[in-house]
Design a protein around this motif. Structure first.
Motif, PDB file in Angstrom:
ATOM      1  N   PHE A 190       0.832  -1.202   0.000  1.00 53.04           N
ATOM      2  CA  PHE A 190       0.000   0.000   0.000  1.00 53.04           C
ATOM      3  C   PHE A 190       0.870   1.257   0.000  1.00 53.04           C
ATOM      4  N   ALA A 191       2.013   1.181   0.675  1.00 50.87           N
ATOM      5  CA  ALA A 191       2.938   2.312   0.677  1.00 50.87           C
ATOM      6  C   ALA A 191       3.494   2.554  -0.718  1.00 50.87           C
ATOM      7  N   LYS A 192       3.760   1.468  -1.434  1.00 55.88           N
ATOM      8  CA  LYS A 192       4.271   1.603  -2.799  1.00 55.88           C
ATOM      9  C   LYS A 192       3.285   2.354  -3.674  1.00 55.88           C
ATOM     10  N   GLU A 193       1.991   2.093  -3.520  1.00 55.36           N
ATOM     11  CA  GLU A 193       0.972   2.795  -4.303  1.00 55.36           C
ATOM     12  C   GLU A 193       0.899   4.273  -3.938  1.00 55.36           C
ATOM     13  N   ALA A 194       1.167   4.594  -2.661  1.00 56.21           N
ATOM     14  CA  ALA A 194       0.997   5.966  -2.185  1.00 56.21           C
ATOM     15  C   ALA A 194       2.118   6.893  -2.644  1.00 56.21           C
ATOM     16  N   PHE A 195       3.284   6.340  -2.955  1.00 54.31           N
ATOM     17  CA  PHE A 195       4.399   7.188  -3.389  1.00 54.31           C
ATOM     18  C   PHE A 195       4.079   7.871  -4.720  1.00 54.31           C
ATOM     19  N   LYS A 196       4.643   9.072  -4.899  1.00 53.03           N
ATOM     20  CA  LYS A 196       4.589   9.708  -6.221  1.00 53.03           C
ATOM     21  C   LYS A 196       5.337   8.791  -7.183  1.00 53.03           C
ATOM     22  N   GLN A 197       4.670   8.407  -8.232  1.00 51.58           N
ATOM     23  CA  GLN A 197       5.187   7.348  -9.093  1.00 51.58           C
ATOM     24  C   GLN A 197       6.256   7.818 -10.069  1.00 51.58           C
ATOM     25  N   HIS A 223       8.816  -6.034  -3.481  1.00 48.85           N
ATOM     26  CA  HIS A 223       8.035  -4.976  -4.124  1.00 48.85           C
ATOM     27  C   HIS A 223       8.916  -3.931  -4.820  1.00 48.85           C
ATOM     28  N   GLY A 224      10.171  -4.277  -5.036  1.00 50.12           N
ATOM     29  CA  GLY A 224      11.025  -3.452  -5.883  1.00 50.12           C
ATOM     30  C   GLY A 224      11.724  -2.293  -5.208  1.00 50.12           C
ATOM     31  N   PHE A 225      11.737  -2.242  -3.895  1.00 55.13           N
ATOM     32  CA  PHE A 225      12.467  -1.170  -3.209  1.00 55.13           C
ATOM     33  C   PHE A 225      13.963  -1.474  -3.253  1.00 55.13           C
ATOM     34  N   ALA A 226      14.742  -0.425  -3.272  1.00 61.08           N
ATOM     35  CA  ALA A 226      16.199  -0.572  -3.367  1.00 61.08           C
ATOM     36  C   ALA A 226      16.881   0.068  -2.153  1.00 61.08           C
ATOM     37  N   GLU A 227      18.188  -0.119  -2.054  1.00 55.34           N
ATOM     38  CA  GLU A 227      19.008   0.464  -0.986  1.00 55.34           C
ATOM     39  C   GLU A 227      18.425   0.157   0.395  1.00 55.34           C
ATOM     40  N   ILE A 228      18.106  -1.097   0.635  1.00 58.11           N
ATOM     41  CA  ILE A 228      17.517  -1.496   1.914  1.00 58.11           C
ATOM     42  C   ILE A 228      18.621  -1.597   2.968  1.00 58.11           C
ATOM     43  N   LYS A 229      18.479  -0.806   4.019  1.00 51.30           N
ATOM     44  CA  LYS A 229      19.486  -0.777   5.087  1.00 51.30           C
ATOM     45  C   LYS A 229      18.797  -0.677   6.440  1.00 51.30           C
ATOM     46  N   MET A 230      19.439  -1.274   7.440  1.00 52.23           N
ATOM     47  CA  MET A 230      18.908  -1.217   8.796  1.00 52.23           C
ATOM     48  C   MET A 230      19.916  -0.521   9.702  1.00 52.23           C
ATOM     49  N   THR A 310      14.583   0.470   9.598  1.00 50.56           N
ATOM     50  CA  THR A 310      14.836  -0.102   8.279  1.00 50.56           C
ATOM     51  C   THR A 310      14.440   0.910   7.213  1.00 50.56           C
ATOM     52  N   PHE A 311      15.405   1.321   6.396  1.00 51.39           N
ATOM     53  CA  PHE A 311      15.178   2.311   5.342  1.00 51.39           C
ATOM     54  C   PHE A 311      15.274   1.649   3.974  1.00 51.39           C
ATOM     55  N   ALA A 312      14.533   2.211   3.029  1.00 50.69           N
ATOM     56  CA  ALA A 312      14.609   1.737   1.648  1.00 50.69           C
ATOM     57  C   ALA A 312      14.191   2.875   0.717  1.00 50.69           C
ATOM     58  N   THR A 313      14.548   2.727  -0.555  1.00 53.07           N
ATOM     59  CA  THR A 313      14.238   3.741  -1.560  1.00 53.07           C
ATOM     60  C   THR A 313      13.223   3.205  -2.560  1.00 53.07           C
ATOM     61  N   PHE A 314      12.181   4.004  -2.782  1.00 51.83           N
ATOM     62  CA  PHE A 314      11.178   3.665  -3.803  1.00 51.83           C
ATOM     63  C   PHE A 314      11.715   4.096  -5.173  1.00 51.83           C
ATOM     64  N   ILE A 315      11.703   3.169  -6.118  1.00 47.43           N
ATOM     65  CA  ILE A 315      12.191   3.451  -7.473  1.00 47.43           C
ATOM     66  C   ILE A 315      11.020   3.812  -8.368  1.00 47.43           C
ATOM     67  N   PRO A 316      11.081   4.943  -9.048  1.00 45.28           N
ATOM     68  CA  PRO A 316       9.954   5.373  -9.921  1.00 45.28           C
ATOM     69  C   PRO A 316       9.641   4.300 -10.970  1.00 45.28           C
ATOM     70  N   VAL A 317       8.338   4.186 -11.233  1.00 46.17           N
ATOM     71  CA  VAL A 317       7.923   3.211 -12.241  1.00 46.17           C
ATOM     72  C   VAL A 317       7.875   3.830 -13.622  1.00 46.17           C
ATOM     73  N   HIS A 318       7.924   5.159 -13.706  1.00 44.52           N
ATOM     74  CA  HIS A 318       7.892   5.835 -15.014  1.00 44.52           C
ATOM     75  C   HIS A 318       9.324   6.029 -15.514  1.00 44.52           C
ATOM     76  N   GLU A 319       9.468   6.049 -16.784  1.00 38.24           N
ATOM     77  CA  GLU A 319      10.798   6.236 -17.358  1.00 38.24           C
ATOM     78  C   GLU A 319      11.301   7.656 -17.164  1.00 38.24           C
ATOM     79  N   ASN A 320      10.436   8.622 -17.261  1.00 39.15           N
ATOM     80  CA  ASN A 320      10.844  10.022 -17.108  1.00 39.15           C
ATOM     81  C   ASN A 320      10.681  10.464 -15.665  1.00 39.15           C
ATOM     82  N   LEU A 321      11.798  10.784 -15.030  1.00 37.43           N
ATOM     83  CA  LEU A 321      11.779  11.215 -13.643  1.00 37.43           C
ATOM     84  C   LEU A 321      11.291  12.633 -13.551  1.00 37.43           C
TER      85      LEU A 321
END
Length: 321
Positions: A190-197, A223-230, A310-321
């Motif tokens: 649900f958090a993944k959906e809430a992020f600006k895509q 769910h495709g999050f990157a840079e997962i660190k604790m 625990t931190f992680a980075t959401f990666i945009p699903v669109h090609e144009n940032l």
């Protein structure tokens, strides 16, 4: 009150009465009320009109306190606890790594006692917004009233909702997500959906057990999050003390004095008397006043674990940032 600062205390203001580092209380200023503590009585009407930070004396004149402007940091120390709360060590680290700044839109779940909520609201003001969720209806109601009383209700939306089952009801909107939940991995999709895509986002999960961290990391990775660190934030206390700081001259004088005393103990009292009569007594060097310096010593052990972050980075699903 928490969204801005004012110079003078007015009727209806929330203030922090400071007696010592370990003794602070929140007060709602009412011109008809009186605050009593071990130092005596303090009439609110005598406080109204004074500048924030002023020292006020009790009616007996035997005690005093300072009237401080409320801040998220002070509120964390004096708020009524409805749940366990986050303290400044964790709060400052989380807000930094989530890159929360004015204009950010942030999700928080759960609201709890509102400790972290106040810091988040201060960070996103004046153009950002906090969406905070609490599954316990009574706590959500009390928190909503506090936000209103503190003058920050326009910067926050609070909702009673079990986000692990029904989600946040937000899509393509927020820049950061903070989850303080028993099972944060259930809220990750649900958090993944809430992020600006179309841009990078950051998420943080606050968990007391390493098993929770493991399941959360698995869900974030799936769910495709990157840079997962604790991380674990620990406070290290330092013992501050004053000690002597002798100079080279002091060390030489001290050595001469010790040697002189040893020599005289071997010469017997007769020789000392003769030297005194002849006014030839050897001058005994004296120590100068030794300067001091303040030093600190860190504790050998670091205790006080609260939770893992625990931190992680959401990666945009669109090609144009």
């Amino acid at each position: 009150m928490f969204a801005g600062y004012k110079k003078y205390i007015e009727h209806g203001d929330l203030v922090v009465a400071y007696m010592s580092r370990d003794s602070m209380v929140p007060l709602m200023i009412d011109q008809n009320e009186t605050y009593n503590n071990k130092f005596g009585s303090f009439k609110h009407k005598d406080i109204i009109g004074k500048e924030y930070g002023s020292k006020v004396v009790s009616h007996t004149g035997k005690g005093f306190m300072y009237i401080l402007h409320p801040t998220p940091e002070l509120w964390t120390l004096v708020l009524p606890h409805r749940t366990a709360i986050l303290y400044q060590a964790d709060i400052s680290y989380i807000t930094t790594l989530l890159d929360i700044k004015p204009g950010s839109k942030v999700i928080e779940s759960g609201t709890g006692s509102g400790s972290f909520s106040h810091s988040l609201i201060r960070n996103v003001a004046p153009t950002g917004h906090l969406y905070t969720f609490e599954y316990h209806q009574e706590r959500a109601t009390v928190a909503a009233q506090e936000f209103k009383d503190h003058g920050i209700s326009d910067l926050v939306t609070i909702e009673c909702r079990d986000v692990c089952k029904t989600g946040f009801g937000l899509k393509d909107l927020v820049h950061a997500v903070f989850l303080d939940l028993p099972a944060p991995w259930e809220a990750v999709p649900f958090a993944k959906e809430a992020f600006k895509q179309n841009r990078l986002g950051r998420i943080c999960c606050f968990s007391p057990c390493i098993e929770q961290v493991q399941r959360t990391c698995m869900a974030l990775s799936e769910h495709g999050f990157a840079e997962i660190k604790m991380y674990e934030v620990l406070m290290k206390n330092h013992e501050v003390r004053t000690m002597s700081a002798p100079t080279v001259a002091d060390a030489i004088a001290s050595t001469k004095l010790i040697l002189s005393k040893k020599r005289k103990s071997r010469e017997e009292s007769q020789k000392l008397e003769e030297a005194a009569n002849a006014n030839e007594a050897e001058e005994v060097p004296t120590l100068r006043e030794i300067p001091t310096m303040t030093v600190s010593k860190p504790a050998a052990e670091v205790r006080g674990h609260t939770s893992y972050l625990t931190f992680a980075t959401f990666i945009p699903v669109h090609e144009n940032l």
